[in-house]
Design a protein around this motif. Structure first.
Motif, PDB file in Angstrom:
ATOM      1  N   MET A   1       0.842  -1.198   0.000  1.00 47.22           N
ATOM      2  CA  MET A   1       0.000   0.000   0.000  1.00 47.22           C
ATOM      3  C   MET A   1       0.871   1.239   0.000  1.00 47.22           C
ATOM      4  SD  MET A   1      -2.842   1.211   2.839  1.00 47.22           S
ATOM      5  CE  MET A   1      -1.604   1.641   4.068  1.00 47.22           C
ATOM      6  N   VAL A   2       0.513   2.232  -0.778  1.00 46.69           N
ATOM      7  CA  VAL A   2       1.232   3.491  -0.832  1.00 46.69           C
ATOM      8  C   VAL A   2       0.339   4.573  -0.263  1.00 46.69           C
ATOM      9  CG1 VAL A   2       2.316   5.200  -2.310  1.00 46.69           C
ATOM     10  CG2 VAL A   2       2.539   2.783  -2.861  1.00 46.69           C
ATOM     11  N   TYR A   3       0.804   5.289   0.753  1.00 47.59           N
ATOM     12  CA  TYR A   3      -0.019   6.315   1.392  1.00 47.59           C
ATOM     13  C   TYR A   3       0.812   7.573   1.531  1.00 47.59           C
ATOM     14  CZ  TYR A   3      -3.088   8.525   4.847  1.00 47.59           C
ATOM     15  OH  TYR A   3      -3.913   9.371   5.524  1.00 47.59           O
ATOM     16  N   CYS A   4       0.455   8.596   0.824  1.00 48.37           N
ATOM     17  CA  CYS A   4       1.199   9.854   0.854  1.00 48.37           C
ATOM     18  C   CYS A   4       0.332  10.936   1.465  1.00 48.37           C
ATOM     19  CB  CYS A   4       1.615  10.264  -0.569  1.00 48.37           C
ATOM     20  SG  CYS A   4       2.479  11.839  -0.633  1.00 48.37           S
ATOM     21  N   LYS A   5       0.621  11.357   2.693  1.00 45.91           N
ATOM     22  CA  LYS A   5      -0.159  12.416   3.332  1.00 45.91           C
ATOM     23  C   LYS A   5       0.226  13.758   2.736  1.00 45.91           C
ATOM     24  CE  LYS A   5      -0.945  10.261   7.829  1.00 45.91           C
ATOM     25  NZ  LYS A   5      -0.793  10.409   9.291  1.00 45.91           N
ATOM     26  N   LYS A   6      -0.771  14.576   2.459  1.00 43.55           N
ATOM     27  CA  LYS A   6      -0.522  15.882   1.891  1.00 43.55           C
ATOM     28  C   LYS A   6      -1.053  16.947   2.830  1.00 43.55           C
ATOM     29  CE  LYS A   6      -0.814  14.366  -2.888  1.00 43.55           C
ATOM     30  NZ  LYS A   6      -1.479  14.552  -4.182  1.00 43.55           N
ATOM     31  N   ARG A   7      -0.338  18.070   2.934  1.00 39.61           N
ATOM     32  CA  ARG A   7      -0.785  19.189   3.742  1.00 39.61           C
ATOM     33  C   ARG A   7      -1.892  19.903   2.986  1.00 39.61           C
ATOM     34  NH1 ARG A   7       0.612  24.597   3.990  1.00 39.61           N
ATOM     35  NH2 ARG A   7       0.426  25.588   6.024  1.00 39.61           N
ATOM     36  N   LEU A   8      -3.045  20.063   3.615  1.00 38.55           N
ATOM     37  CA  LEU A   8      -4.188  20.684   2.961  1.00 38.55           C
ATOM     38  C   LEU A   8      -4.228  22.166   3.245  1.00 38.55           C
ATOM     39  CD1 LEU A   8      -7.044  18.134   3.639  1.00 38.55           C
ATOM     40  CD2 LEU A   8      -5.619  18.380   1.637  1.00 38.55           C
ATOM     41  N   TYR A  50      -3.733  -0.682  -3.058  1.00 35.44           N
ATOM     42  CA  TYR A  50      -3.804  -1.966  -2.354  1.00 35.44           C
ATOM     43  C   TYR A  50      -3.586  -3.089  -3.363  1.00 35.44           C
ATOM     44  CZ  TYR A  50      -5.940   0.989   1.171  1.00 35.44           C
ATOM     45  OH  TYR A  50      -6.184   1.998   2.067  1.00 35.44           O
ATOM     46  N   GLU A  51      -2.824  -4.123  -2.946  1.00 36.17           N
ATOM     47  CA  GLU A  51      -2.454  -5.204  -3.844  1.00 36.17           C
ATOM     48  C   GLU A  51      -3.497  -6.317  -3.904  1.00 36.17           C
ATOM     49  OE1 GLU A  51       1.330  -6.615  -2.640  1.00 36.17           O
ATOM     50  OE2 GLU A  51       2.387  -4.766  -3.172  1.00 36.17           O
ATOM     51  N   ASN A  52      -4.406  -6.359  -2.953  1.00 35.89           N
ATOM     52  CA  ASN A  52      -5.422  -7.405  -2.952  1.00 35.89           C
ATOM     53  C   ASN A  52      -6.623  -6.973  -2.127  1.00 35.89           C
ATOM     54  OD1 ASN A  52      -4.876  -8.255  -0.102  1.00 35.89           O
ATOM     55  ND2 ASN A  52      -2.899  -8.839  -0.996  1.00 35.89           N
ATOM     56  N   ALA A  53      -7.708  -7.735  -2.243  1.00 35.07           N
ATOM     57  CA  ALA A  53      -8.946  -7.385  -1.555  1.00 35.07           C
ATOM     58  C   ALA A  53      -8.799  -7.480  -0.042  1.00 35.07           C
ATOM     59  CB  ALA A  53     -10.077  -8.296  -2.037  1.00 35.07           C
ATOM     60  N   GLY A  54      -7.992  -8.432   0.424  1.00 37.23           N
ATOM     61  CA  GLY A  54      -7.794  -8.576   1.860  1.00 37.23           C
ATOM     62  C   GLY A  54      -7.200  -7.318   2.486  1.00 37.23           C
ATOM     63  N   ALA A  55      -6.157  -6.781   1.852  1.00 37.76           N
ATOM     64  CA  ALA A  55      -5.520  -5.566   2.364  1.00 37.76           C
ATOM     65  C   ALA A  55      -6.484  -4.386   2.329  1.00 37.76           C
ATOM     66  CB  ALA A  55      -4.273  -5.252   1.536  1.00 37.76           C
ATOM     67  N   LEU A  57      -9.837  -4.504   2.532  1.00 42.48           N
ATOM     68  CA  LEU A  57     -10.889  -4.658   3.531  1.00 42.48           C
ATOM     69  C   LEU A  57     -10.380  -4.412   4.953  1.00 42.48           C
ATOM     70  CD1 LEU A  57     -12.642  -7.822   2.062  1.00 42.48           C
ATOM     71  CD2 LEU A  57     -13.524  -5.478   2.064  1.00 42.48           C
ATOM     72  N   GLN A  58      -9.076  -4.600   5.173  1.00 46.44           N
ATOM     73  CA  GLN A  58      -8.506  -4.375   6.494  1.00 46.44           C
ATOM     74  C   GLN A  58      -8.104  -2.922   6.729  1.00 46.44           C
ATOM     75  OE1 GLN A  58      -5.249  -7.139   7.072  1.00 46.44           O
ATOM     76  NE2 GLN A  58      -6.532  -8.924   6.591  1.00 46.44           N
ATOM     77  N   SER A  59      -8.136  -2.104   5.687  1.00 49.30           N
ATOM     78  CA  SER A  59      -7.681  -0.716   5.823  1.00 49.30           C
ATOM     79  C   SER A  59      -8.709   0.129   6.569  1.00 49.30           C
ATOM     80  CB  SER A  59      -7.418  -0.107   4.445  1.00 49.30           C
ATOM     81  OG  SER A  59      -8.634   0.144   3.775  1.00 49.30           O
ATOM     82  N   LYS A  60      -8.226   1.157   7.253  1.00 42.84           N
ATOM     83  CA  LYS A  60      -9.099   2.073   7.984  1.00 42.84           C
ATOM     84  C   LYS A  60      -9.723   3.117   7.063  1.00 42.84           C
ATOM     85  CE  LYS A  60      -6.433   1.670  12.270  1.00 42.84           C
ATOM     86  NZ  LYS A  60      -5.618   2.393  13.286  1.00 42.84           N
ATOM     87  N   GLU A  61      -9.119   3.289   5.893  1.00 38.78           N
ATOM     88  CA  GLU A  61      -9.552   4.362   4.995  1.00 38.78           C
ATOM     89  C   GLU A  61     -10.702   3.975   4.071  1.00 38.78           C
ATOM     90  OE1 GLU A  61      -6.422   3.241   5.102  1.00 38.78           O
ATOM     91  OE2 GLU A  61      -5.315   4.837   6.134  1.00 38.78           O
ATOM     92  N   VAL A  62     -10.922   2.671   3.884  1.00 39.55           N
ATOM     93  CA  VAL A  62     -11.805   2.232   2.809  1.00 39.55           C
ATOM     94  C   VAL A  62     -13.231   2.773   2.944  1.00 39.55           C
ATOM     95  CG1 VAL A  62     -12.379   0.048   3.960  1.00 39.55           C
ATOM     96  CG2 VAL A  62     -12.578   0.254   1.463  1.00 39.55           C
ATOM     97  N   MET A  63     -13.768   2.850   4.140  1.00 38.73           N
ATOM     98  CA  MET A  63     -15.151   3.307   4.304  1.00 38.73           C
ATOM     99  C   MET A  63     -15.301   4.806   4.071  1.00 38.73           C
ATOM    100  SD  MET A  63     -16.797   0.552   4.781  1.00 38.73           S
ATOM    101  CE  MET A  63     -18.409   1.191   5.225  1.00 38.73           C
ATOM    102  N   HIS A  64     -14.170   5.514   4.018  1.00 40.99           N
ATOM    103  CA  HIS A  64     -14.205   6.964   3.808  1.00 40.99           C
ATOM    104  C   HIS A  64     -13.843   7.365   2.377  1.00 40.99           C
ATOM    105  CE1 HIS A  64     -14.559   7.260   8.132  1.00 40.99           C
ATOM    106  NE2 HIS A  64     -13.448   6.549   8.274  1.00 40.99           N
ATOM    107  N   ALA A  65     -13.591   6.377   1.523  1.00 41.23           N
ATOM    108  CA  ALA A  65     -13.159   6.675   0.152  1.00 41.23           C
ATOM    109  C   ALA A  65     -14.311   7.257  -0.665  1.00 41.23           C
ATOM    110  CB  ALA A  65     -12.633   5.416  -0.519  1.00 41.23           C
ATOM    111  N   ASP A  66     -14.008   8.295  -1.443  1.00 39.36           N
ATOM    112  CA  ASP A  66     -15.002   8.863  -2.348  1.00 39.36           C
ATOM    113  C   ASP A  66     -15.151   7.999  -3.594  1.00 39.36           C
ATOM    114  OD1 ASP A  66     -15.571  11.465  -0.948  1.00 39.36           O
ATOM    115  OD2 ASP A  66     -13.410  11.661  -1.210  1.00 39.36           O
TER     116      ASP A  66
END
Length: 254
Positions: A1-8, A50-55, A57-66
């Motif tokens: 997983m690649v996660y790059c936080k950006k300053r808003l 994410y490389e697969n469905a398992g990863a 579904l375990q992420s904290k961000e998925v329910m907040h994705a647009d």
């Protein structure tokens, strides 16, 4: 997983797009398309991979994705399986399946998928799919992005009463107050809907929804501001406004 936080920046709108695909090249293409789309549309469109469905579904961000780009054929759980689980948990973001086959169209319909992207994914098909995201559609239709010094702000188009140039300042008058911006009147005019906004004078652009009436050589606005009408184009400007009123009355009676 690649996660790059950006300053808003203050007032900016962040949109989150998740990409789930077991092929690195396909993830790369979608990530590049998202970056290009965000730049062209002036949206803060952030991506996670994410490389697969398992990863996923375990992420904290998925329910907040647009937006969720979900490959159907992956090792382990399929994209259809993952989508079923997420919809069951209440995920209501925009779901876009990526696939090499059309055989799962019926299942996608049941899952309220916005679109299918057939691989290899083209830029044109990507834009069509992402354009179906409700949040993006809302931003494109109702907001413009303005510069305030070194910061940026999304301004509600429907709330703009008029824009004027005073001295070296461009001032947007809204129902919530005035905003001093660094863009020129011409630049702002190009971002606003021409069927609602009218340049009635060299230093004024009005929202015709906020006009009370025409009084001789001026528009009387709903906040009682009098805005001049260009002498050279007075007849043309008045006709445009009257056509707008007529069109609006027709819409209201339909």
């Amino acid at each position: 997983m690649v996660y790059c936080k950006k300053r808003l920046l203050k007032g900016s709108v962040l949109m989150l797009a998740l990409i789930c695909d077991d092929l690195a090249e396909d993830r790369r293409v979608l990530t590049e398309y998202c970056a290009r789309y965000g730049k062209e549309k002036k949206l803060k469109l952030q991506t996670l991979q994410y490389e697969n469905a398992g990863a996923l579904l375990q992420s904290k961000e998925v329910m907040h994705a647009d937006i969720l780009f979900l490959d159907i054929y992956m090792e382990g759980a399929s994209g259809i399986d993952a989508a079923n689980i997420l919809r069951g948990k209440g995920y209501n973001g925009t779901l876009i399946f990526t696939t090499t086959s059309r055989e799962h169209y019926a299942e996608g319909f049941d899952l309220a998928a916005a679109h299918y992207l057939i691989k290899p994914i083209t830029w044109e098909s990507f834009c069509e799919a992402v354009g179906r995201c409700n949040k993006i559609g809302e931003l494109e239709k109702k907001y413009i992005r303005v510069n305030i010094g070194r910061s940026e702000l999304n301004v509600d188009v429907d709330g703009i009463r008029y824009i004027e140039v005073y001295g070296h300042k461009t001032i947007i008058s809204t129902i919530r107050g005035e905003i001093n911006v660094t863009q020129s009147l011409t630049a702002l005019e190009q971002t606003l809907p021409s069927d609602t906004f009218l340049k009635c004078y060299r230093c004024f652009l009005i929202n015709m929804n906020y006009v009370q009436r025409i009084e001789g050589e001026v528009f009387l606005m709903k906040d009682n501001r009098e805005i001049p009408i260009s002498r050279d184009k007075r007849s043309q400007i008045k006709n445009i406004y009257l056509d707008y009123l007529f069109s609006k009355m027709e819409d209201e009676t339909c």
